[in-house]
Design an enzyme around this catalytic site. Structure first.
Site, PDB file in Angstrom:
ATOM      1  CD  GLU A 293     -19.394  25.352  99.265  1.00 36.72           C
ATOM      2  OE1 GLU A 293     -18.622  25.107  98.310  1.00 36.72           O
ATOM      3  OE2 GLU A 293     -20.552  24.895  99.319  1.00 36.72           O
TER       4      GLU A 293
ATOM      5  CB  SER B 286     -68.695  30.731  63.313  1.00 39.09           C
ATOM      6  OG  SER B 286     -69.729  29.790  63.133  1.00 39.09           O
TER       7      SER B 286
END
Length: 769
Positions: A114, A397
């Protein structure tokens, strides 16, 4: 004397000049180069001055960086409505490791891959910046490490996001400035400690110590060179370099790290070569260890969090990158009660562990989703099927207020005492007949009685009068849309979720104002940005429509013939509607199942403060074991009742106020002041459905129907239509029905139904009622 002659032999100055010859001409080309060089130097100096000034300008507005930010995990934290932590994605899987416990080999590996000049730079590396720029321009692999130092990467993880929107000159300048400050304040080992504990390592975990436990079942200090090199290389792309799911790429990255270590002379080439021979799967753990507190997601909040994560993704946030603070609208106490009623509390007697539930609780006044349950007895499944948001089960319903009577009040200006017909009904242009659960008809009745008793034929007749177009518009105003065109059958069953149902019913509770339901209230990013979300209410119906509907739905639980009396709470101001879906006639006959069997049972309703929709059923309907008995269809009512009762202790029992546009007639009938409406409509235009002789004949034939006494009026819920199965075997004249259900006699799956408003295609089984 020779004094007078001493100058005689000297050439005169003029003679000397003449001997020197002519002056050379100036080199104009050389002069131009000098000028260009001077200009270039001037521009360069100006750029340095300007760049330095811009850098300092940006640096002054850099966010603060503290040790707490550097050492904290980088997880996404999710909060409830009160700001209390619900879960920490990733951080709960982090085990912090101090610098003295970090192997030197791991530090060397990270620095080698890195930031090779890590121990020499001061947080920012100009040489690295130039080298990376040249390498990137030439495409050289030397650009692998990029321009950011380890310290800059740490700063980015701590106070900035990795979003493309944060890859700006301002952010890069601030990142560099903060890196200089961090490098000055902390030792290199301390910086490495922060970095090693902060990086994301895939699979929802942060930090390399946790990754060591997860991937290898060991602590960092017990890993060999190859394993440490693997971990060191993962942060660049944790998913791609996952040794479990992507071993090929993981090995390539690990070998690159090992070679970098050899080049950096922290290991010999022989050691690197030997480590590269090690199989990437060597030492990988079969079981993945994480910390006890976070290995299991909290079952109570699981379905809600699943939807929050989906919502975050839809909003463009990546939770894998971490750093978000997400403030949700969850009421944790209500969420826990939903869970307990379904799983632990014996108040609601579920018959077996396979019987499932889905429920959503919404704040009636603002659309905030307070709680949600997606199932019961689900084991250790994380983010599994969330039945609260599924849309492949008919709502029965509960659709009638939304698609039939709501639009009738809104567009036709009906009163609650407008007369509707419960008489023999055949879909226009077909031989398809519609029945209620009891296979009976009750003649002419008021809208109030028809809806309270949940009669099907009046509902479909009402939808015919309204027209599919206006009904669709009304539904869309309540956030309910469909890819397929609606038809008459949808009037007794919509394929919508409990979330959609609760949000739509909340509009009735909120004087006709609809709020799109929301999970998230606010999001804070680690770069300091805040995003606030609020559902802006829109008028979906008039105050009169909302009030008339509420006045009727109050009676569903209190009226002696109401379909939801099992959910009644004495003295509570609430309104609700039941829904039950009939089992497939084919399934009942094939499996010797009672004709009263149901596949789905619903209860939806509201108070002034909350709207709650509940679904119950089995995951695999129309099988020999996937049906609800008559007693089981009442479980949705009981669940709804006890949840609403629980919420009453935290909310008001405020009643609805009659708006000025509504007048009252008698004790409980209402009308819209100054509005006229027709007593007849499109449903009366089809003579086949309005012949007194045909009804008299039917009534005489069925006066002793065995269905009439099957259920008492107090618990009969006469909802939906016919079979779930759409095969031709369901085309007999005998309907499939159950206690909250009615049926269509089916003739075809694509019968044409014509009304004066439009021509629609309907299948009597299309809503699977």
């Amino acid at each position: 004397m020779n004094n007078g002659n001493q100058y005689q032999n000297r050439p005169m100055r003029r003679t000397q000049h003449s001997k020197m010859g002519k002056h050379p001409k100036p080199n104009r080309h050389s002069s131009l180069i000098k000028k260009l060089l001077l200009a270039a130097v001037a521009v360069f100096v100006a750029m340095i001055i300007f760049g330095g000034g811009l850098f300092m300008y940006y640096a002054q507005s850099a966010p603060k960086i503290t040790e707490a930010k550097l050492s904290s995990d980088n997880a996404t934290v999710i909060y409830d409505k009160d700001g209390k932590v619900l879960t920490r994605l990733g951080s709960q899987n982090r085990e912090y490791v101090k610098k003295d416990k970090i192997p030197k080999t791991l530090k060397n590996a990270i620095v080698s891959i890195e930031d090779r000049r890590f121990y020499k730079n001061n947080g920012v590396d100009p040489i690295r910046i130039v080298g990376a720029t040249v390498a990137n321009l030439t495409g050289s692999s030397l650009g692998l490490q990029g321009a950011s130092t380890l310290t800059q990467q740490l700063v980015k993880l701590s106070v900035f996001s990795t979003d493309a929107s944060d890859r700006t000159l301002r952010v890069k300048a601030q990142e560099a400035w903060l890196a200089l400050k961090v490098d000055k304040k902390y030792s290199k080992d301390q910086i490495l400690e922060f970095y090693i504990n902060k990086v994301y390592m895939g699979n929802g975990i942060y930090g390399m110590q946790t990754a060591a436990k997860y991937y290898f079942g060991k602590s960092l200090e017990k890993l060999d060179l190859a394993q440490l090199a693997l971990l060191a290389g993962m942060p660049q792309s944790p998913t791609n370099y996952d040794p479990i799911s992507n071993p090929k790429y993981a090995k390539s990255r690990r070998d690159t790290v090992l070679q970098a270590m050899a080049s950096n002379k922290v290991v010999t080439q022989a050691q690197a070569t030997e480590a590269q021979k090690e199989s990437i799967s060597d030492g990988l753990s079969e079981t993945h260890e994480t910390s006890t507190n976070s290995a299991k997601k909290n079952k109570i909040i699981d379905p809600y969090i699943k939807q929050v994560l989906q919502d975050l993704s839809d909003k463009g946030f990546d939770t894998a990158k971490g750093g978000l603070k997400v403030y949700t609208n969850m009421d944790y106490a209500a969420q826990k009660k939903l869970y307990d009623l379904a799983n632990n509390d014996q108040t609601v007697q579920f018959n077996d562990d396979e019987l499932q539930i889905g429920a959503t609780l919404v704040n009636s006044k603002n659309g905030k989703i307070a709680a949600m349950i997606g199932g019961r007895k689900t084991g250790d499944v994380t983010y599994g099927l969330n039945r609260a948001v599924q849309t492949d089960r008919s709502s029965g319903s509960t659709a009638k207020p939304l698609m039939d009577y709501g639009p009738a009040f809104e567009y036709l200006k009906w009163s609650t005492y407008r007369k509707v017909k419960d008489t023999p009904f055949t879909y226009p242009g077909t031989d398809t007949k519609l029945y209620d659960f009891d296979h009976k008809f009750k003649g002419t009745m008021t809208v109030r009685d028809a809806l309270i008793q949940s009669r099907n034929v009046p509902a479909i007749r009402t939808l015919q009068d309204v027209g599919i177009s206006k009904a669709t518009t009304f539904l869309e105003g309540l956030g309910i849309t469909s890819k397929e065109p609606y038809n008459l059958n949808n009037g007794i069953g919509l394929y919508i979720s409990t979330l959609q149902t609760a949000a739509a019913y909340a509009a009735f509770a909120n004087d006709g104002i609809y709020h799109k339901p929301t999970y998230i209230n606010k999001i804070d990013t680690n770069s300091g940005k805040t995003y606030t979300y609020k559902s802006k209410g829109v008028r979906a119906m008039s105050k009169a429509t909302a009030f008339l509907m509420t006045s009727i739905l109050k009676g569903v639980t209190t009226d002696s013939q109401g379909s939801g009396t099992a959910a009644n709470i004495t003295g509570m101001n609430m309104a609700s509607k039941t829904g039950t879906v009939a089992y497939s006639k084919k399934a009942t006959e094939a499996n010797d199942i009672p004709s009263s069997a149901s596949s789905d049972s619903w209860m939806a309703g509201y108070t002034k403060d909350y709207s709650l929709a509940v679904w119950t059923g089995y995951d695999h309907p129309n099988t020999s074991t996937g049906y609800l008995t008559q007693s089981q269809t009442e479980l949705a009512q009981y669940y709804w009742k006890y949840m609403i009762y629980y919420l009453s202790q935290y909310s008001s029992n405020e009643d609805w106020t009659m708006p000025s546009t509504v007048g009252k007639k008698g004790t409980n009938q209402y009308y819209q002041i100054g509005e006229d409406y027709d007593e007849t409509g499109k449903s009366d235009e089809y003579s086949k459905n309005n012949s007194s002789s045909s009804w008299s004949s039917y009534s005489s034939k069925h006066s002793n129907s065995s269905y009439s006494s099957r259920y008492s009026s107090s618990d009969a819920d006469d909802d939906d239509s016919s079979s779930n199965d759409t095969s031709s075997e369901d085309s007999s004249s005998t309907p499939s029905y159950s206690s909250d259900v009615s049926s269509n006699d089916t003739t075809s799956d694509s019968t044409s139904t014509t009304t004066s408003a439009s021509t629609t295609s309907t299948s009597s089984a299309s809503d699977s009622e």
